[in-house]
Design a protein around this motif. Structure first.
Motif, PDB file in Angstrom:
ATOM      1  N   MET A  33       0.851  -1.187   0.000  1.00  0.00           N
ATOM      2  CA  MET A  33       0.000   0.000   0.000  1.00  0.00           C
ATOM      3  C   MET A  33       0.884   1.233   0.000  1.00  0.00           C
ATOM      4  N   VAL A  34       0.590   2.163  -0.919  1.00  0.00           N
ATOM      5  CA  VAL A  34       1.313   3.426  -1.000  1.00  0.00           C
ATOM      6  C   VAL A  34       0.303   4.544  -0.767  1.00  0.00           C
ATOM      7  N   THR A  35       0.574   5.400   0.188  1.00  0.00           N
ATOM      8  CA  THR A  35      -0.367   6.477   0.463  1.00  0.00           C
ATOM      9  C   THR A  35      -0.257   7.565  -0.608  1.00  0.00           C
ATOM     10  N   THR A  36      -1.353   8.274  -0.809  1.00  0.00           N
ATOM     11  CA  THR A  36      -1.332   9.364  -1.779  1.00  0.00           C
ATOM     12  C   THR A  36      -0.310  10.422  -1.384  1.00  0.00           C
ATOM     13  N   GLY A  37      -0.179  10.671  -0.095  1.00  0.00           N
ATOM     14  CA  GLY A  37       0.787  11.663   0.362  1.00  0.00           C
ATOM     15  C   GLY A  37       2.208  11.281   0.011  1.00  0.00           C
ATOM     16  N   ALA A  38       2.531   9.985   0.128  1.00  0.00           N
ATOM     17  CA  ALA A  38       3.881   9.527  -0.200  1.00  0.00           C
ATOM     18  C   ALA A  38       4.187   9.767  -1.675  1.00  0.00           C
ATOM     19  N   ILE A  39       3.201   9.531  -2.531  1.00  0.00           N
ATOM     20  CA  ILE A  39       3.415   9.713  -3.967  1.00  0.00           C
ATOM     21  C   ILE A  39       3.510  11.191  -4.320  1.00  0.00           C
ATOM     22  N   LEU A  40       2.607  11.984  -3.763  1.00  0.00           N
ATOM     23  CA  LEU A  40       2.537  13.390  -4.148  1.00  0.00           C
ATOM     24  C   LEU A  40       3.635  14.231  -3.524  1.00  0.00           C
TER      25      LEU A  40
ATOM     26  N   LEU B 193       6.588   4.582  -7.265  1.00  0.00           N
ATOM     27  CA  LEU B 193       5.847   4.024  -8.387  1.00  0.00           C
ATOM     28  C   LEU B 193       6.675   3.156  -9.322  1.00  0.00           C
ATOM     29  N   ASP B 194       7.984   3.320  -9.343  1.00  0.00           N
ATOM     30  CA  ASP B 194       8.795   2.531 -10.273  1.00  0.00           C
ATOM     31  C   ASP B 194       8.724   1.041  -9.945  1.00  0.00           C
ATOM     32  N   TYR B 195       8.783   0.229 -10.965  1.00  0.00           N
ATOM     33  CA  TYR B 195       8.741  -1.224 -10.806  1.00  0.00           C
ATOM     34  C   TYR B 195       9.494  -1.863 -11.960  1.00  0.00           C
ATOM     35  N   ASN B 196       9.691  -3.170 -11.892  1.00  0.00           N
ATOM     36  CA  ASN B 196      10.344  -3.917 -12.961  1.00  0.00           C
ATOM     37  C   ASN B 196       9.309  -4.278 -14.019  1.00  0.00           C
ATOM     38  N   HIS B 197       9.634  -4.092 -15.286  1.00  0.00           N
ATOM     39  CA  HIS B 197       8.632  -4.351 -16.321  1.00  0.00           C
ATOM     40  C   HIS B 197       8.214  -5.818 -16.349  1.00  0.00           C
ATOM     41  N   GLU B 198       9.052  -6.701 -15.790  1.00  0.00           N
ATOM     42  CA  GLU B 198       8.704  -8.126 -15.747  1.00  0.00           C
ATOM     43  C   GLU B 198       7.539  -8.419 -14.805  1.00  0.00           C
ATOM     44  N   GLU B 199       7.172  -7.464 -13.973  1.00  0.00           N
ATOM     45  CA  GLU B 199       6.157  -7.723 -12.944  1.00  0.00           C
ATOM     46  C   GLU B 199       4.736  -7.860 -13.489  1.00  0.00           C
ATOM     47  N   HIS B 200       4.451  -7.359 -14.663  1.00  0.00           N
ATOM     48  CA  HIS B 200       3.084  -7.401 -15.191  1.00  0.00           C
ATOM     49  C   HIS B 200       2.528  -8.820 -15.209  1.00  0.00           C
ATOM     50  N   PRO B 201       1.215  -8.957 -14.863  1.00  0.00           N
ATOM     51  CA  PRO B 201       0.272  -7.919 -14.448  1.00  0.00           C
ATOM     52  C   PRO B 201       0.506  -7.475 -13.006  1.00  0.00           C
ATOM     53  N   VAL B 202       0.526  -6.163 -12.800  1.00  0.00           N
ATOM     54  CA  VAL B 202       0.832  -5.596 -11.488  1.00  0.00           C
ATOM     55  C   VAL B 202      -0.148  -4.470 -11.182  1.00  0.00           C
ATOM     56  N   VAL B 203      -0.553  -4.411  -9.906  1.00  0.00           N
ATOM     57  CA  VAL B 203      -1.566  -3.468  -9.445  1.00  0.00           C
ATOM     58  C   VAL B 203      -0.952  -2.545  -8.402  1.00  0.00           C
ATOM     59  N   LEU B 204      -1.230  -1.253  -8.532  1.00  0.00           N
ATOM     60  CA  LEU B 204      -0.830  -0.298  -7.500  1.00  0.00           C
ATOM     61  C   LEU B 204      -1.954  -0.183  -6.488  1.00  0.00           C
ATOM     62  N   GLN B 205      -1.637  -0.463  -5.209  1.00  0.00           N
ATOM     63  CA  GLN B 205      -2.636  -0.247  -4.167  1.00  0.00           C
ATOM     64  C   GLN B 205      -2.398   1.099  -3.510  1.00  0.00           C
ATOM     65  N   LEU B 206      -3.449   1.907  -3.481  1.00  0.00           N
ATOM     66  CA  LEU B 206      -3.373   3.235  -2.896  1.00  0.00           C
ATOM     67  C   LEU B 206      -4.040   3.266  -1.535  1.00  0.00           C
ATOM     68  N   GLY B 207      -3.499   4.086  -0.654  1.00  0.00           N
ATOM     69  CA  GLY B 207      -4.116   4.386   0.625  1.00  0.00           C
ATOM     70  C   GLY B 207      -4.437   5.864   0.678  1.00  0.00           C
ATOM     71  N   GLY B 208      -5.686   6.194   0.981  1.00  0.00           N
ATOM     72  CA  GLY B 208      -6.065   7.596   1.052  1.00  0.00           C
ATOM     73  C   GLY B 208      -7.569   7.735   1.150  1.00  0.00           C
ATOM     74  N   SER B 209      -8.023   8.960   1.385  1.00  0.00           N
ATOM     75  CA  SER B 209      -9.465   9.212   1.468  1.00  0.00           C
ATOM     76  C   SER B 209      -9.843  10.547   0.859  1.00  0.00           C
ATOM     77  N   ASN B 210      -8.882  11.227   0.237  1.00  0.00           N
ATOM     78  CA  ASN B 210      -9.167  12.464  -0.456  1.00  0.00           C
ATOM     79  C   ASN B 210      -9.423  12.138  -1.924  1.00  0.00           C
ATOM     80  N   PRO B 211     -10.656  12.316  -2.397  1.00  0.00           N
ATOM     81  CA  PRO B 211     -10.987  11.896  -3.770  1.00  0.00           C
ATOM     82  C   PRO B 211     -10.085  12.512  -4.835  1.00  0.00           C
ATOM     83  N   LYS B 212      -9.770  13.787  -4.712  1.00  0.00           N
ATOM     84  CA  LYS B 212      -8.945  14.450  -5.720  1.00  0.00           C
ATOM     85  C   LYS B 212      -7.524  13.888  -5.728  1.00  0.00           C
ATOM     86  N   ASP B 213      -6.954  13.682  -4.533  1.00  0.00           N
ATOM     87  CA  ASP B 213      -5.603  13.122  -4.454  1.00  0.00           C
ATOM     88  C   ASP B 213      -5.575  11.701  -5.016  1.00  0.00           C
TER      89      ASP B 213
END
Length: 340
Positions: free
Chosen positions: A46-53, A61-81
């Motif tokens: 889980m990556v929080t929106t604050g950590a990314i922004l 956000l960087d990852y190895n291209h071999e990982e696909h299919p891969v999902v980013l899990q976000l943590g947050g509650s601000n819709p715009k962020d």
């Protein structure tokens, strides 16, 4: 930023995934996990929106291209962020983005992240709607069956129905409640009883939704059993401690299981590249400790590579030779004794 996306079909059935686990499902683990099975869906921590922004997008956000299919899990509650971070996830090449509504830790509760959001289904729906409007990739939700005093099936159904009104149709359900007051995050993974029947019922009553089940699943046989009731299975800690399970799960697609030594042979160049980038060996080898789980020499393998015991690639090669010898000695003994 990486845009080296492979032709992975994340809609492939059945949907089998490795759960997002803090400090465990790092990019090093995900590269390792992909070697066992091309079809398993991998999740980031889980990556929080604050950590990314505010903490550096590349770092999170960087990852190895071999990982696909891969999902980013976000943590947050601000819709715009959340919408902004979802758009960034799509630009980075992620296959899906997932909202965490299941983490029970005090830290995320204080920031209105995770399982506490189950008490605010309308807010979650607003978040999901904004995320979906921002991207073309699927937006999914991972949640519990309940929290604290909200423990009934009907309350979970209300949560799912509220969020589903946004057009979100994929829900990953951890089949335990979370007791946010009184239990630690670790206890919340074990103490509340599993209620698989609630997840089965959810699929029965909402057949138009894609429902995946999570919690306490450890074997191929258990996975097959769950797939008789739901659309997908998410494996948690067992996929980390016994990663060869991911190879065994390949039977669901009629895949041949790779040999463990083939796995480590393919992992070695990755380890060497990471060392050249300046990564400490210990932060990589900690993810491969379970490779030989249940085999002769597995304990010595773990000891050799954990706790900073391995400091150079020579130590890694020595550990490989030692476990090869241990396995060969056992096989020779069984053949001589004509034991099964």
């Amino acid at each position: 930023m990486t845009n080296l996306k492979q032709n992975a079909d994340i809609s492939k059935l059945p949907r089998i995934s490795v759960a997002p686990m803090l400090d465990w499902t790092t990019r090093d683990y995900r590269f390792f996990a992909r070697l066992f099975n091309p079809n398993i869906i991998l999740y980031t921590e889980m990556v929080t929106t604050g950590a990314i922004l505010f903490g550096g997008a590349n770092r999170h956000l960087d990852y190895n291209h071999e990982e696909h299919p891969v999902v980013l899990q976000l943590g947050g509650s601000n819709p715009k962020d959340l919408a902004t971070c979802s758009r960034m996830a799509q630009d980075w090449g992620y296959d899906e983005v997932n909202l965490n509504v299941g983490c029970p830790s005090d830290r995320v509760q204080n920031n209105k992240i995770g399982a506490c959001l189950m008490a605010e289904p309308e807010l979650v729906a607003e978040c999901i709607a904004e995320m979906q409007n921002a991207v073309d990739i699927p937006v999914t939700v991972k949640h519990r069956i309940g929290i604290d005093e909200m423990q009934s099936y009907e309350e979970m159904l209300h949560f799912v129905d509220t969020v589903a009104q946004t057009g979100c149709h994929n829900f990953i359900v951890h089949a335990r409640i979370a007791l946010l007051q009184g239990l630690s995050p670790k206890e919340n993974r074990d103490v509340p009883p599993l209620r698989y029947e609630d997840v089965y019922r959810l699929k029965q009553e909402r057949p138009q939704l894609s429902i995946e089940i999570n919690g306490g699943i450890k074997t191929l046989a258990e996975t097959r059993q769950h797939l008789q009731h739901v659309d997908g299975v998410m494996i948690g800690r067992e996929a980390y401690h016994n990663p060869y399970l991911l190879a065994e799960l390949g039977q669901l697609w009629n895949l041949d299981a790779p040999d463990r030594f083939e796995i480590i042979d393919r992992m070695l160049p990755y380890i060497e590249n990471r060392l050249q980038e300046g990564a400490p060996l210990s932060i990589i080898t900690r993810h491969i400790l379970g490779l030989f789980q249940h085999l002769p020499g597995a304990r010595k393998w773990r000891q050799a590579l954990s706790g900073g015991n391995a400091t150079t690639m020579t130590n890694v090669y020595d550990a490989i030779r030692n476990i090869q010898d241990a396995i060969q000695r056992t096989e020779t003994y069984l053949q001589e004794k004509q034991l099964p």
